[in-house]
Design a protein around this motif. Sequence first.
Motif, PDB file in Angstrom:
ATOM      1  N   VAL A 170       4.243   1.720  -9.756  1.00 30.07           N
ATOM      2  CA  VAL A 170       4.635   0.935  -8.541  1.00 30.07           C
ATOM      3  C   VAL A 170       6.303   1.290  -8.538  1.00 30.07           C
ATOM      4  N   THR A 171       6.937   1.515  -7.755  1.00 25.07           N
ATOM      5  CA  THR A 171       8.447   1.408  -7.932  1.00 25.07           C
ATOM      6  C   THR A 171       8.738   0.456  -6.580  1.00 25.07           C
ATOM      7  N   ARG A 172       9.805  -0.415  -7.080  1.00 29.22           N
ATOM      8  CA  ARG A 172      10.471  -1.137  -6.083  1.00 29.22           C
ATOM      9  C   ARG A 172      12.012  -0.785  -6.499  1.00 29.22           C
ATOM     10  N   THR A 173      12.752   0.261  -5.061  1.00 26.93           N
ATOM     11  CA  THR A 173      13.757   0.655  -4.927  1.00 26.93           C
ATOM     12  C   THR A 173      14.175   0.454  -3.664  1.00 26.93           C
ATOM     13  N   ARG A 174      16.012   0.351  -3.808  1.00 31.76           N
ATOM     14  CA  ARG A 174      16.694  -0.072  -1.985  1.00 31.76           C
ATOM     15  C   ARG A 174      17.017   1.794  -1.989  1.00 31.76           C
ATOM     16  N   ALA A 175      16.321   2.488  -3.117  1.00 28.25           N
ATOM     17  CA  ALA A 175      17.430   3.610  -3.145  1.00 28.25           C
ATOM     18  C   ALA A 175      16.250   5.027  -2.039  1.00 28.25           C
ATOM     19  N   ARG A 188      19.679  -2.395   2.736  1.00 22.75           N
ATOM     20  CA  ARG A 188      19.287  -3.488   1.919  1.00 22.75           C
ATOM     21  C   ARG A 188      17.776  -4.106   1.388  1.00 22.75           C
ATOM     22  N   THR A 189      17.100  -3.191   2.027  1.00 26.57           N
ATOM     23  CA  THR A 189      15.605  -3.976   2.071  1.00 26.57           C
ATOM     24  C   THR A 189      14.487  -3.185   0.868  1.00 26.57           C
ATOM     25  N   PRO A 190      14.338  -3.664  -0.106  1.00 20.80           N
ATOM     26  CA  PRO A 190      13.801  -2.505  -1.139  1.00 20.80           C
ATOM     27  C   PRO A 190      12.461  -2.400  -0.691  1.00 20.80           C
ATOM     28  N   ALA A 191      11.784  -1.275  -0.633  1.00 13.65           N
ATOM     29  CA  ALA A 191      11.084  -0.400  -0.432  1.00 13.65           C
ATOM     30  C   ALA A 191       9.806  -0.098  -1.887  1.00 13.65           C
ATOM     31  N   ASN A 192       8.877  -0.917  -1.787  1.00 10.02           N
ATOM     32  CA  ASN A 192       7.582   0.052  -2.601  1.00 10.02           C
ATOM     33  C   ASN A 192       7.202   1.133  -2.633  1.00 10.02           C
ATOM     34  N   TYR A 193       7.264   1.882  -3.311  1.00  9.06           N
ATOM     35  CA  TYR A 193       6.580   3.467  -3.631  1.00  9.06           C
ATOM     36  C   TYR A 193       5.057   2.900  -4.629  1.00  9.06           C
ATOM     37  N   GLN A 194       3.745   3.920  -3.661  1.00  8.34           N
ATOM     38  CA  GLN A 194       2.975   4.003  -4.571  1.00  8.34           C
ATOM     39  C   GLN A 194       2.918   5.397  -5.131  1.00  8.34           C
ATOM     40  N   ASP A 195       2.807   5.100  -6.533  1.00  9.19           N
ATOM     41  CA  ASP A 195       2.289   6.825  -7.095  1.00  9.19           C
ATOM     42  C   ASP A 195       1.040   6.360  -7.506  1.00  9.19           C
ATOM     43  N   ARG A 218       4.033   4.301   0.563  1.00  4.70           N
ATOM     44  CA  ARG A 218       5.804   3.642   1.258  1.00  4.70           C
ATOM     45  C   ARG A 218       4.788   2.210   1.373  1.00  4.70           C
ATOM     46  N   ASN A 219       5.368   1.163   0.646  1.00  3.38           N
ATOM     47  CA  ASN A 219       4.819   0.039   1.294  1.00  3.38           C
ATOM     48  C   ASN A 219       2.887  -0.311   2.287  1.00  3.38           C
ATOM     49  N   GLY A 220       2.566   0.433   0.617  1.00  4.37           N
ATOM     50  CA  GLY A 220       1.073   0.976   1.240  1.00  4.37           C
ATOM     51  C   GLY A 220       0.812   1.773   1.758  1.00  4.37           C
ATOM     52  N   THR A 221       1.483   2.829   2.728  1.00  2.00           N
ATOM     53  CA  THR A 221       1.194   3.797   3.224  1.00  2.00           C
ATOM     54  C   THR A 221       1.134   4.942   2.757  1.00  2.00           C
ATOM     55  N   PHE A 222       0.040   5.628   2.927  1.00  2.00           N
ATOM     56  CA  PHE A 222       0.311   7.676   2.223  1.00  2.00           C
ATOM     57  C   PHE A 222       0.369   7.893   3.486  1.00  2.00           C
ATOM     58  N   SER A 223       0.077   8.608   3.737  1.00  2.00           N
ATOM     59  CA  SER A 223       0.604   9.667   4.065  1.00  2.00           C
ATOM     60  C   SER A 223       0.883  11.323   2.952  1.00  2.00           C
ATOM     61  N   GLY A 224      -0.149  12.327   3.675  1.00  3.10           N
ATOM     62  CA  GLY A 224      -0.148  13.813   3.063  1.00  3.10           C
ATOM     63  C   GLY A 224       1.212  14.258   2.950  1.00  3.10           C
TER      64      GLY A 224
END
Lengths: 376, 227
Positions: A170-175, A188-195, A218-224
């Motif tokens: 899980v990566t938390r970043t504003r990038a 300026r809202t960080p997002a959580n990316y799950q890999d 991204r924020n718990g939502t996976f897309s193909g």
Amino acid sequence: MRRARLILLTILSIAPRGIRAQWQLSGDLGAAVLTQGDVHGAGVMTAGVTLDVAGDHTLLRTSALGARAGNGQAFTSQWVAAGSAITPSWHSWSLVGTGGVGVFTQTSITATNSADLLIQLQAGTAVRGFALGGGWARTSHNDVAIPSQRGVADAWWSFRAERFSAAASVTRTRAVFGESSILVDISRTPANYQDLSAGWRHEGTGWSIGASAGMRGRNGTFSGADGWQSVSATLWAAPHVGVLLDAGRANADFVRGIPRSSYASVGLRIAMRPRVSLADRRATRPRVQVARVDERVRRIELVGLEARRVELIGDFTDWAPVTLERRDARWTLERPIPPGPHRIAIRIDGGEWVAPPSLPRVDDDLAGSVGLITIP
Amino acid sequence: MRRALALALAIVGAFAPAGAARAQDSLAYSGDRETAVQLSRIVDDVKAKGLPVEPVIAKVRLGALYRTPPARIVAAAQAAAARLQVAREALGASSAPADIAAGESALSVNGVTRDMLRLIRSAEPTRSVAVPIGVMAQLVATGVKPEQAAEIVTRLVRARANNGQLVALGNAVNQDVAAGAAVMSSLETRLETLRPLLARMPSSNAADALTLSPAPASPPTNPKGRP
């Protein structure tokens, strides 16, 4: 880039001093169909150089890779220097620290610099185990610093020539990423990316093949659309020369600032040290073998030695030279030899007495060395 | 000079095993009388202590063959004699000459200590430990850390690994390393084949106890590792 060169020089000057350090320097040249940042299409030339230095508890790697479009108008390049240090194992548990710096550049966009640190608690061995940890990173682009934090879980398992791995992070970043470059989310809202990812690799004799795949949410939502896959194969035509085949897609790397890419490439790898597969039992040098003749007698064989005459001395010859008998490609000697450690040396075509190749050398107390062999 | 040479040959010949006449024929020892007397005393002392003299004789023979300066041959013989004493102390007074000679040979490998010999002897108090000691020395000479090599061999001996299995492990690691593989990677892989043996041990966690340093984590790179 001055900073990058300084770090590279520091690694080169320090690393080889490590006791029993193993190193490998390799260069790659290839052609690819690549989509990455400014580079699109076929006829892309790729080049890279990688230096690995490994000690008992450390691993340092630095690599520089570049790709140039066929028309010569666009390029991407990246440089990474990273090191890992692992504590001695305590009841199979170890602490692993990994740090690195990197630079990614492309034709029309300013460079992205990065530095990151990851601390993991690891259990198991190189054969099987898992690691849990977290880290911090700082990515700089256009004078904007983007901090990020991540948590990582890895697991690996080897069975004979197969190696399997899986990872979740899980990566938390504003990038965020635009079409071809890293950006900062102005909200300026960080997002959580799950890999999530899994990989497999098979090590054959003189070749290897592997595949891996992953998905990102991204924020718990996976897309193909945020999945990635890769396949790769390496054929070692010679101990120092390999042919590489790679194809796949890669997700954007938020820490390094490398945009999403897709590729299919063929390349040539030239390595300074010979590639060794543990699956390959063929020796690359002449070797000594011991065969049992009967209860007492053993046959010492020197295999793969080109010579007109080979002599052997050892404690079981009372250190008197004995000329070996040639049998096809083997030089042999049959003697009663008791079980245990024995010391031997050979002389080829009347030259100097030397420890036989492939045997561990030990001091003979007389300012020379002999080979150590154990008879079962 | 002739007397000195004759004396040196006599020393070597007196303790040479039967059938070693060929060795005497090729000896070219050129030490003086004083050196020959010194060597004679060392050999006598070793014999008086009930220690095997062959390792000391071997130094003299090899030194003669290599035309090593006499002082160095004496020093090598003294070192071998001292190691024989240490080996017997570590392995036990009732140890067979072959075990003591193996211990002497192992102690000459940089990093091997008397405690490592004791450790291996503790795993096999009665039968010969010449082969386990040889494999331990071989692993150390190949690049395995001495303490780790001693521990691995000791556990394998306790698990009733036979001499063939032990020697195969030592040879395989040596062969891998000679071909360029990292010591730890080779050891991990080669030990894996012995895990079924260790799993049969009464203490069920013996196999797990053989774990080595895990591989360093891969540096973070682009997933595909190429541009």
